[in-house]
Write an enzyme that holds these catalytic residues in place. Sequence first.
Site, PDB file in Angstrom:
ATOM      1  N   THR A   1     -30.707 -15.715 -12.185  1.00 62.55           N
ATOM      2  CA  THR A   1     -31.708 -16.943 -11.782  1.00 62.55           C
ATOM      3  C   THR A   1     -31.797 -18.175 -11.049  1.00 62.55           C
ATOM      4  OG1 THR A   1     -33.137 -16.206 -13.816  1.00 62.55           O
ATOM      5  CG2 THR A   1     -34.420 -18.397 -13.193  1.00 62.55           C
ATOM      6  N   SER A   2     -30.470 -18.778 -11.866  1.00 61.35           N
ATOM      7  CA  SER A   2     -30.036 -20.191 -11.164  1.00 61.35           C
ATOM      8  C   SER A   2     -29.581 -19.911  -9.329  1.00 61.35           C
ATOM      9  CB  SER A   2     -29.391 -20.828 -11.435  1.00 61.35           C
ATOM     10  OG  SER A   2     -29.780 -21.180 -12.727  1.00 61.35           O
TER      11      SER A   2
ATOM     12  N   TYR B   1     -43.465  -8.590 -15.964  1.00 57.50           N
ATOM     13  CA  TYR B   1     -44.652  -8.942 -15.423  1.00 57.50           C
ATOM     14  C   TYR B   1     -45.513  -7.424 -15.902  1.00 57.50           C
ATOM     15  CZ  TYR B   1     -48.669  -8.681 -12.736  1.00 57.50           C
ATOM     16  OH  TYR B   1     -49.975  -8.051 -12.024  1.00 57.50           O
TER      17      TYR B   1
ATOM     18  N   TYR C   1     -29.982 -10.296 -20.567  1.00 56.41           N
ATOM     19  CA  TYR C   1     -31.106 -11.428 -20.245  1.00 56.41           C
ATOM     20  C   TYR C   1     -32.166 -11.579 -21.414  1.00 56.41           C
ATOM     21  CZ  TYR C   1     -31.883 -15.841 -17.955  1.00 56.41           C
ATOM     22  OH  TYR C   1     -32.841 -17.362 -17.971  1.00 56.41           O
TER      23      TYR C   1
ATOM     24  N   ARG D   1     -39.980 -17.228 -18.830  1.00 58.84           N
ATOM     25  CA  ARG D   1     -39.985 -16.227 -17.751  1.00 58.84           C
ATOM     26  C   ARG D   1     -41.529 -14.632 -17.857  1.00 58.84           C
ATOM     27  NH1 ARG D   1     -37.344 -19.174 -12.889  1.00 58.84           N
ATOM     28  NH2 ARG D   1     -36.095 -20.676 -13.578  1.00 58.84           N
TER      29      ARG D   1
ATOM     30  N   LYS E   1     -27.448 -12.642 -23.113  1.00 64.71           N
ATOM     31  CA  LYS E   1     -27.174 -14.557 -22.829  1.00 64.71           C
ATOM     32  C   LYS E   1     -28.986 -14.575 -23.422  1.00 64.71           C
ATOM     33  CE  LYS E   1     -28.066 -17.682 -19.051  1.00 64.71           C
ATOM     34  NZ  LYS E   1     -29.039 -17.747 -17.396  1.00 64.71           N
TER      35      LYS E   1
ATOM     36  N   ILE F   1     -23.666 -19.340 -20.945  1.00 65.34           N
ATOM     37  CA  ILE F   1     -24.089 -19.112 -19.421  1.00 65.34           C
ATOM     38  C   ILE F   1     -24.993 -20.237 -18.626  1.00 65.34           C
ATOM     39  CG2 ILE F   1     -24.953 -17.002 -18.135  1.00 65.34           C
ATOM     40  CD1 ILE F   1     -24.606 -15.509 -19.056  1.00 65.34           C
TER      41      ILE F   1
END
Length: 296
Positions: free
Chosen positions: A48-49, A111, A137, A142, A165, A207
Amino acid sequence: MKNPIFTGSAVALITPFSADGTVNYEMLGRLLDLHLSNRTDAVVLCATSGESPVLTAEEYEKILQFGVKRVAGRIPVIAGAGCNATAHALELCKTAEAAGVDALLLVTPYYNKTSQKGLVAHYTYLADRVTKPIIIYNVPSRTGVNVKPETYQILSHHPKINGVKEANGDITSVARTISLCGDNLNVYSGNDEQTLPMLALGGKGVISVFANCLPAEMHDLCAAYFAGKQKLAAEMEAKFLPLMSALFMDVNPIPVKEAMRMLGYDCGICRLPLIEMEPEAKEKLAAVLQAYGLLS
């Protein structure tokens, strides 16, 4: 018992871009060297980052190859390889494995989402077909889907599913997951501000977005806890909470890329649809960094 892929602080590394919008590999090497010299325990690329949704297939492969070569086995390299299409996620996993990464970070399907049984089917399908260990994750803010502790318990029996995570923000849920899974699942905090509570429950580390800016400090926080210096670890987390919070004053990784620019690492701006912070927000972020003596 499953040995953790890493213990301590893994950086969720940003992807630096040049002024023309291409990946800045010179800066990427500089960032990796920063973490290697500041005791970061593992590096996560293309998550993501790292703005994985806007990377091309070619960029994704090259970033992983570059990172693996630069790190040269000194710490684990973990690749973000999740997708909401199971077949595409497997393609990403295979690309990451061919690049030589040590583990795979697989976000839950987003989604289109799925049920708890669907999560078991999704992760089992992937785990049956990869050679590297998987870290699930879970970030429902999100993705719109949350992994329940009982689902982790089922998945934890697969030899390739090594950890999670956890960024659901629910400490009670984390406690139940650790209770149900024991040593079959290594739990990492996905929220910097919850690192210490996760460690206290038996977590193996974090993380971290914050580690982009202060890698040694996040490593030292975890190391202090594992060394039995819980009071020191608590003091460190309390000290840095304002900065950890400030790095999420806008959509990640917008603030952390701006912070890194202020700290002398010009990593460019995020790709659309992410846009630059408003001037007022930049001023607030700079004020937080200044309060820590990080800006001249």
